[in-house]
Design an enzyme around this catalytic site. Structure first.
Site, mmCIF file in Angstrom:
data_model
loop_
_atom_site.group_PDB
_atom_site.id
_atom_site.type_symbol
_atom_site.label_atom_id
_atom_site.label_comp_id
_atom_site.label_asym_id
_atom_site.label_seq_id
_atom_site.Cartn_x
_atom_site.Cartn_y
_atom_site.Cartn_z
ATOM 1 N N GLY A 1 -18.578 -11.696 25.046
ATOM 2 C CA GLY A 1 -18.624 -13.185 25.677
ATOM 3 C C GLY A 1 -16.948 -12.932 26.229
ATOM 4 N N ASN B 1 -19.352 -23.167 18.477
ATOM 5 C CA ASN B 1 -19.566 -22.541 17.211
ATOM 6 C C ASN B 1 -18.837 -22.904 16.626
ATOM 7 O OD1 ASN B 1 -17.770 -22.245 19.009
ATOM 8 N ND2 ASN B 1 -16.280 -20.872 17.960
ATOM 9 N N GLN C 1 -23.012 -18.713 21.697
ATOM 10 C CA GLN C 1 -24.190 -19.674 20.558
ATOM 11 C C GLN C 1 -25.357 -19.323 20.231
ATOM 12 O OE1 GLN C 1 -23.134 -19.039 17.476
ATOM 13 N NE2 GLN C 1 -21.134 -18.475 17.921
ATOM 14 N N ALA D 1 -23.708 -9.710 22.370
ATOM 15 C CA ALA D 1 -24.885 -8.742 21.041
ATOM 16 C C ALA D 1 -24.259 -8.935 19.860
ATOM 17 C CB ALA D 1 -25.133 -7.707 21.336
ATOM 18 N N HIS D 2 -23.191 -9.163 19.441
ATOM 19 C CA HIS D 2 -23.133 -9.091 17.984
ATOM 20 C C HIS D 2 -23.455 -10.638 17.615
ATOM 21 C CE1 HIS D 2 -18.628 -11.485 17.928
ATOM 22 N NE2 HIS D 2 -18.876 -11.095 19.456
ATOM 23 N N THR E 1 -16.753 3.174 33.381
ATOM 24 C CA THR E 1 -18.310 3.469 32.422
ATOM 25 C C THR E 1 -19.032 2.856 31.925
ATOM 26 O OG1 THR E 1 -16.625 5.825 32.770
ATOM 27 C CG2 THR E 1 -19.221 5.893 31.624
ATOM 28 N N CYS F 1 -12.283 -16.363 15.598
ATOM 29 C CA CYS F 1 -10.937 -15.550 16.330
ATOM 30 C C CYS F 1 -9.978 -16.251 15.505
ATOM 31 C CB CYS F 1 -10.256 -15.544 17.899
ATOM 32 S SG CYS F 1 -10.604 -17.465 18.290
HETATM 33 N N1 PLP Z 1 -17.794 -18.247 22.643
HETATM 34 C C1 PLP Z 1 -18.210 -18.758 22.011
HETATM 35 C C2 PLP Z 1 -19.069 -20.192 21.828
HETATM 36 C C3 PLP Z 1 -18.121 -18.041 20.704
HETATM 37 O O1 PLP Z 1 -18.505 -18.570 19.153
HETATM 38 C C4 PLP Z 1 -17.906 -16.721 20.625
HETATM 39 C C5 PLP Z 1 -17.463 -15.485 19.447
HETATM 40 O O2 PLP Z 1 -16.603 -15.617 18.211
HETATM 41 C C6 PLP Z 1 -17.118 -16.416 22.599
HETATM 42 C C7 PLP Z 1 -17.369 -17.215 23.070
HETATM 43 C C8 PLP Z 1 -15.831 -14.687 21.857
HETATM 44 O O3 PLP Z 1 -17.274 -13.444 21.567
HETATM 45 P P1 PLP Z 1 -16.796 -12.179 21.920
HETATM 46 O O4 PLP Z 1 -16.134 -12.267 20.744
HETATM 47 O O5 PLP Z 1 -17.674 -11.695 21.717
HETATM 48 O O6 PLP Z 1 -15.167 -12.030 22.951
#
Ligand code: PLP
Length: 375
Positions: free
Chosen positions: A71, A152, A180, A201-202, A238, A328
């Protein structure tokens, strides 16, 4: 003791049905999708089938769907492209975006590539739409509006149509971080005025390391990652074939059971809200908890004491996974920029609980019981 996982807004468990469709591409079907031999063409076909399926579920055209690494990469691509290729010199955003967006915008600001305006927030954490319109009306420069669909940390949901229509009115480019909501909420992109959206996807029981970028067919941008001609020259490297196949399968499964899953997960959130209110003196909640809010996220603030300051640590000792802020920054003690922006109270400790279909009411009871001891 069994682990209780209440950090689903950070990442979710991979669905075994998703792993099953990924497995052949992790083992025998490893051919290069860019090759001319038929063994490689099989993997190319898998990617294109996944793209069609994702496009259909979003009511978009397959040519508008690009697979990325996460993302974060998708938002980086969109924001950089809006500035570099679409002439945006001004960015309107909010102080409660994910770091994938805020840090990208700050980077462009530091390079003097753009000026940045932060839209005001209402006390419940929603965007002040009047202020957004004021900012759009006051600018003469081509503008990018970057506002997330669901937050989030606090779960607040944006009225994406209202913001999109305002952007249309003022000829602004609109990017929405929908990480989200993709897989958690039905999106109909043919009827949503947005130029870029993102997904990962996660967040919905798919694999880590695969993201989605939707680019509306009316915008033309250049790649963010340069190299080979993969993803129709838009994202070199790839392809992550098993990840892409897993993305599509996880998305299909999520949308198949969306109605029942969202209703069920919502009951857990509201039940926990009620139980915490009943049993934890002085507890407060962040955002528009019972209003325009994602059913997966509950952000609670506890009165700061010597004990509650250790809450995340103590929850961990008791095998309970929850988060202090965004994915994060889980476990970091800096505090969250989102909570600071909406309700900075130095006498509170904030914890985000986020749920999935695998959680139960019994787990909520067990966590509330533990919290009674820990605060
Ligand atoms: N944007 C939002 C609102 C998120 O909650 C997250 C993940 O915590 C991200 C972006 C980042 O996604 P990714 O960890 O796949 O880079």
């Amino acid at each position: 003791m069994q682990r209780i996982y209440f950090d689903n807004a950070a990442t979710t468990a991979l669905d075994p049905k998703v792993l099953e469709v990924m497995m052949p591409y992790l083992t025998e079907k490893f051919g290069n999708p860019s090759s001319i031999y038929s063994y490689g063409r099989e993997t190319r076909m898998a990617i294109e089938t996944a793209r069609k399926s994702v496009a259909k579920l979003l009511n978009a055209h397959p040519a508008e769907i690009f697979f990325t690494g996460c993302g974060t990469e998708s938002s980086n691509t969109a924001i950089h492209a809006a500035v570099r290729d679409l002439g945006c010199k001004h960015i309107i955003t909010s102080p409660i975006e994910h770091h994938a967006v805020t840090h990208t915008i700050q980077h462009l600001d530091n390079l003097d590539a753009v000026t940045v305006s932060y839209v005001k927030l209402l006390p419940d954490g929603h965007i002040d739409m009047e202020d957004l319109e004021k900012l759009l009306a006051a600018t003469e420069e081509k503008t990018l509006v970057s506002l997330m669909h669901a937050n989030n940390e606090i779960g607040n949901m944006l009225d994406i149509h209202a913001v999109g229509n305002l952007c249309k009115l003022y000829n602004a480019i609109f990017h929405s971080d929908t990480v989200q909501t993709v897989g958690h909420f039905p999106l109909d992109l043919r009827n949503t005025p947005v130029h870029f959206i993102t997904g990962a996807a996660h967040k919905f029981h798919g694999p880590k390391g695969v993201g989605l970028l939707y680019i509306n067919e009316n915008v033309r941008i250049k790649p963010f990652i340069h190299g080979g001609g993969q993803e129709r020259n838009m994202r070199a490297g790839t392809e992550n074939v098993y990840g892409i196949v897993g993305f599509a399968k996880a998305f299909e499964l999520a949308m198949e059971t969306y109605e029942t899953d969202s209703a069920y997960i919502g009951t857990l959130k509201y039940y926990m809200h009620e139980q915490l209110k009943k049993h934890i003196p002085g507890i407060a909640f962040n955002g528009d908890v019972l209003g325009r809010s994602l059913y997966t996220v509950l952000s609670a603030s506890f009165v700061k004491t010597e004990r509650s300051e250790m809450i995340l640590f103590n929850l961990d000792i008791n095998h309970i996974c929850a988060s202090g802020g965004s994915a994060c920054t889980s476990g970091a003690d800096q505090g969250s920029h989102v909570i600071r922006a909406i309700n900075f109270n130095p006498n509170q400790i904030t914890v985000r609980f986020s749920f999935s279909k695998h959680n139960t009411k019994e787990e909520v009871d067990a966590v509330v019981e533990k919290l009674k001891e820990l605060v």
